[in-house]
Design a protein around this motif. Structure first.
Motif, PDB file in Angstrom:
ATOM      1  N   SER A   1       5.721   8.649  -7.317  1.00  0.00           N
ATOM      2  CA  SER A   1       4.715   7.974  -7.195  1.00  0.00           C
ATOM      3  C   SER A   1       5.023   6.503  -7.066  1.00  0.00           C
ATOM      4  CB  SER A   1       3.795   7.731  -8.298  1.00  0.00           C
ATOM      5  OG  SER A   1       4.234   7.295  -9.994  1.00  0.00           O
ATOM      6  N   GLN A   2       7.058   6.227  -7.508  1.00  0.00           N
ATOM      7  CA  GLN A   2       7.634   5.283  -7.412  1.00  0.00           C
ATOM      8  C   GLN A   2       8.084   4.669  -6.569  1.00  0.00           C
ATOM      9  OE1 GLN A   2       8.299   2.780 -10.123  1.00  0.00           O
ATOM     10  NE2 GLN A   2       6.455   3.375 -11.230  1.00  0.00           N
ATOM     11  N   GLY A   3       8.139   6.460  -5.209  1.00  0.00           N
ATOM     12  CA  GLY A   3       8.586   5.876  -3.866  1.00  0.00           C
ATOM     13  C   GLY A   3       9.895   6.631  -3.500  1.00  0.00           C
ATOM     14  N   THR A   4       9.827   7.174  -4.441  1.00  0.00           N
ATOM     15  CA  THR A   4      11.968   7.268  -4.869  1.00  0.00           C
ATOM     16  C   THR A   4      11.089   9.006  -3.823  1.00  0.00           C
ATOM     17  OG1 THR A   4      12.070   6.389  -6.247  1.00  0.00           O
ATOM     18  CG2 THR A   4      13.464   8.430  -5.653  1.00  0.00           C
TER      19      THR A   4
END
Lengths: 482, 243
Positions: free
Chosen positions: A169-172
């Motif tokens: 969800s952090q974009g990783t």
């Protein structure tokens, strides 16, 4: 992929290490594994070095002792015999291969083809043969277990604790997570292989080809990469640590323990080979028909006698310019060797065919593939043992025939026939010690780098296909999980 | 200062099927920038599925999930970079301290923050300083939640997605949390939360969407200066509950 991408990969790898260092299980497994590898490398290197020195020295001593024998009847020298030793290849300090099983020295004498002796495992109990902790065994069998113990939860742990969702969800991306975890496991692979690299440098300094040493390490790196990929795949597939651990443990048992045994059993069943006793009886039956080379009056040599008498145009063997007993010994040895060689070649062909069947299992188990690759590359495979047997047989035949020639040419038939009558006659039937320099110096050399590389093509392909298949699987999983 | 012009989050006729079950059916709503929107519903109403679709963890069967003008499934990385997600049980690493957790997740998001900025964020969420350097394995749920909020604040994301954020918190912590949400919204952040806490939602939300069996069955808005009528929402919510 930019710098920031790789910095994410390194961050994940670094955190994995932090997790390991703060986990008692992981740190214990890592410490034990690394100590085991290090100690095995050191112990095996010292052992191999001592063996190499001892065998070279024994070889020299054996040749010296043979040449230093006093004046004797040449046939006594045939039975005095000679020893040949196989000096270990430089890389055998990492993978002793069949050396421990097949024996490393052989007693060469007339009329016999002896087996190689002094196989460590044959001399040891069943328990010690199981406990052979060579660096190759550690990396082939125990290193995957070590990687499995610290890596089984790499991804499933993140799933179970829901941190994976949080990371994503952090974009990783999931693929970045896989790469980070993979990098951490690969750094463990690097640590495992580090002590072995030291042995590699020593091997190069002992004359081993750099290409061979490099490919040896690349092979092992690919093998451990396969395990890293397998661990990541199975850890990704399962959402529970217990499930990924169970599946990985089962995979390890199957690939490292069961499959090699199945390979050996299949090889033995598909290429049946006669047992030693059965072969010995068959050899004996054939040899009986050849006649006794010690007895020149044996009817088996009547034809030889007739042809010699005709050749020299004489009526009796006493009139021959050569010692008929020596001629008979030489002819008998040649015939006998031809029979023995036929059986030996058949046995070696069977062993090789069995080995090929067993090596085919590398398509099903990367452990079988690396085992074949390692032994071939390290010059410790069955082919080398066979070459040692053939070269020592040539050495044996040459010196026995050289002695038989001395027997025929340097000792008269009369003196030879009368040697049992008195001590004086016995002395007359001796040949000067100067003639004992019939031995060729024996120095066993392994196969060249090119031969080994070409022989290891199948095992290399097996390893590469395993690695490629798992890479594809990782890529698919990486893309499917968002 | 609430801007409330731009649409930050939008569900456009969103339908989601999981294992052939219709979890969300033709759901449409819009959340404006700076707004606090609470999607309210009972267990199995489809709240979390909607939220996870906005995060890109589920692909819509039909319709669109749009965040900051981007269709989520088409611009996953860009969309996720705009959002700070706070799961129901803050998923942080027990082997790391609060500071290490925050630093780790920030570095994954490519954000550099100094220690003093992190300290400020911890102060802001009222996480006691004695806990900052302690491994999180002994943290209470409230402390973990506060750490996750501090992380969300440090990410400076314009959109916050919260999944049952006050579940398991004590009343004091809930009050502190709600106050923090209002402060966040006042800075222009958009807050989308899914919850079954009627009273909490009415206390902080500008608008509430009531979800029942995957369908939006009603929307309630606060009027200037007054909260949403709790009784009205509760009555509507209770209608859908089994007798």
């Amino acid at each position: 992929m930019n710098g920031s991408y790789w910095s994410k990969v390194f961050t994940i790898a670094k955190d994995e290490w932090r997790y390991w260092l703060r986990s008692k299980l992981a740190i214990s497994v890592l410490t034990v594994g690394l100590l085991l590898t290090l100690s095995s490398v050191i112990v095996t290197a010292i052992n191999t070095h001592q063996l190499a020195e001892a065998r070279a020295s024994l070889q020299h001593d054996a040749e010296h002792r043979f040449a230093e024998q006093p004046d004797r009847h040449p046939h006594r020298m045939v039975h005095y015999g000679h020893y040949a030793f196989r000096t270990p290849s430089p890389l055998s300090m990492l993978d002793p291969g069949v050396d421990s099983y097949t024996g490393n020295s052989i007693f060469l004498e007339g009329h016999r083809q002896n087996s190689a002796m002094f196989a460590d495992h044959r001399q040891g109990t069943a328990l010690t043969s199981l406990g052979s902790l060579s660096p190759a065994f550690i990396v082939q069998v125990l290193a995957p277990l070590l990687l499995l113990l610290i890596g089984y939860s790499s991804i499933s742990r993140e799933r179970e604790s829901k941190t994976l969702t949080f990371i994503l969800s952090q974009g990783t991306s999931f693929f970045t997570v896989l790469q980070g975890k993979g990098l951490a496991l690969l750094s463990v692979v690097g640590l495992i292989m580090l002590p072995m690299l030291g042995s590699g440098v020593i091997a190069v300094s002992q004359g081993e080809s750099i290409a061979i040493v490099s490919s040896f390490f690349v092979g092992y790196a690919v093998y451990l990469l396969i395990w890293v990929l397998l661990i990541l795949v199975l850890s990704s597939v399962f959402s529970k640590n217990s499930d990924s651990f169970t599946t990985l443990a089962f995979s390890w048992i199957l690939l490292c323990i069961v499959m090699p045994r199945i390979a050996s059993s299949t090889a033995a069943n598909t290429v049946p080979a006669a047992g030693k006793l059965e072969t010995d009886f068959a050899v004996l039956a054939e040899l009986r028909q050849l006649g006794d080379g010690h007895n020149s009056a044996d009817p088996a040599f009547a034809k030889l006698k007739a042809s010699l008498l005709a050749q020299y145009d004489v009526a009796t063997i006493e009139e021959l310019p050569v010692n008929f007993k020596g001629i008979v010994a030489g002819a008998s040895e040649a015939k006998l060797t031809s029979v023995l060689n036929r059986f030996a070649e058949q046995r070696m062909a069977n062993e090789l065919a069995q080995t090929e069947v067993s090596r085919g299992f590398g398509w099903l188990s990367p452990m079988v593939a690396i085992r074949s690759f390692s032994m071939i590359t390290a010059n410790t495979g069955i082919e080398i043992h066979h070459r040692f047997m053939r070269e020592t047989e040539t050495l044996r035949f040459d010196f026995v025939q050289a002695l038989n020639k001395l027997h025929a040419e340097k000792l008269s038939y009369q003196d030879d026939a009368n040697r049992g009558k008195s001590l004086k006659d016995a002395r007359k039937a001796r040949v000067s010690a100067e003639n004992w320099r019939v031995l060729n110096a024996f120095k066993f050399q392994g196969d060249s780098a090119n031969i080994r590389l070409s022989r290891s093509v199948m095992a290399t392909l097996q390893l590469l296909i395993w690695a490629f298949g798992l890479c594809v699987l990782i890529r698919i999983i990486g893309k499917r999980v968002q | 200062m609430k801007t409330q012009n731009k649409i930050a989050i939008e569900a456009d006729s969103l339908s989601i099927k999981i294992n052939n079950d219709d979890i969300v059916k033709d759901l449409s709503f819009q959340v404006k920038s700076g707004e606090i929107y609470a999607l309210l519903g009972g267990n199995g109403a489809g709240k979390s599925t909607t939220l996870k679709t906005l995060l890109g963890f589920h692909t819509p069967t039909s319709g669109k999930a749009i965040v900051d003008g981007h269709i989520v499934s088409d611009h996953l990385a860009a969309v996720r970079n705009k959002m700070a997600y706070l799961p129901e049980a803050a998923a942080l690493y027990p082997h790391l301290t609060a500071r290490e957790n925050v630093q780790y997740f920030l570095s994954l998001a490519d954000i550099e923050k100094s220690d003093s900025e992190i300290n400020t964020a911890f102060d802001c969420v009222a996480l006691q300083s004695s806990a900052w350097e302690r491994q999180m394995q002994n943290y209470s749920k409230g402390m973990r939640q506060k750490t996750a909020i501090a992380l969300a604040l440090l990410r400076e994301a314009p959109i916050f997605l919260l999944d049952e954020p006050t579940s398991g918190l004590d009343p004091v912590a809930i009050d502190e949390f709600n106050q923090l949400l209002c402060e966040l919204a006042s800075t222009g952040a958009t807050i989308f939360m899914v919850t079954h806490d009627v009273y909490g939602a009415c206390q902080v939300a500008d608008r509430i969407g009531l979800l029942r069996n995957g369908e939006l069955v009603g929307e309630f808005s606060s009027s200037e200066g007054s909260q949403i009528n709790t009784e009205e929402v509760h009555a509507a919510f209770a209608q859908g509950l089994p007798a």
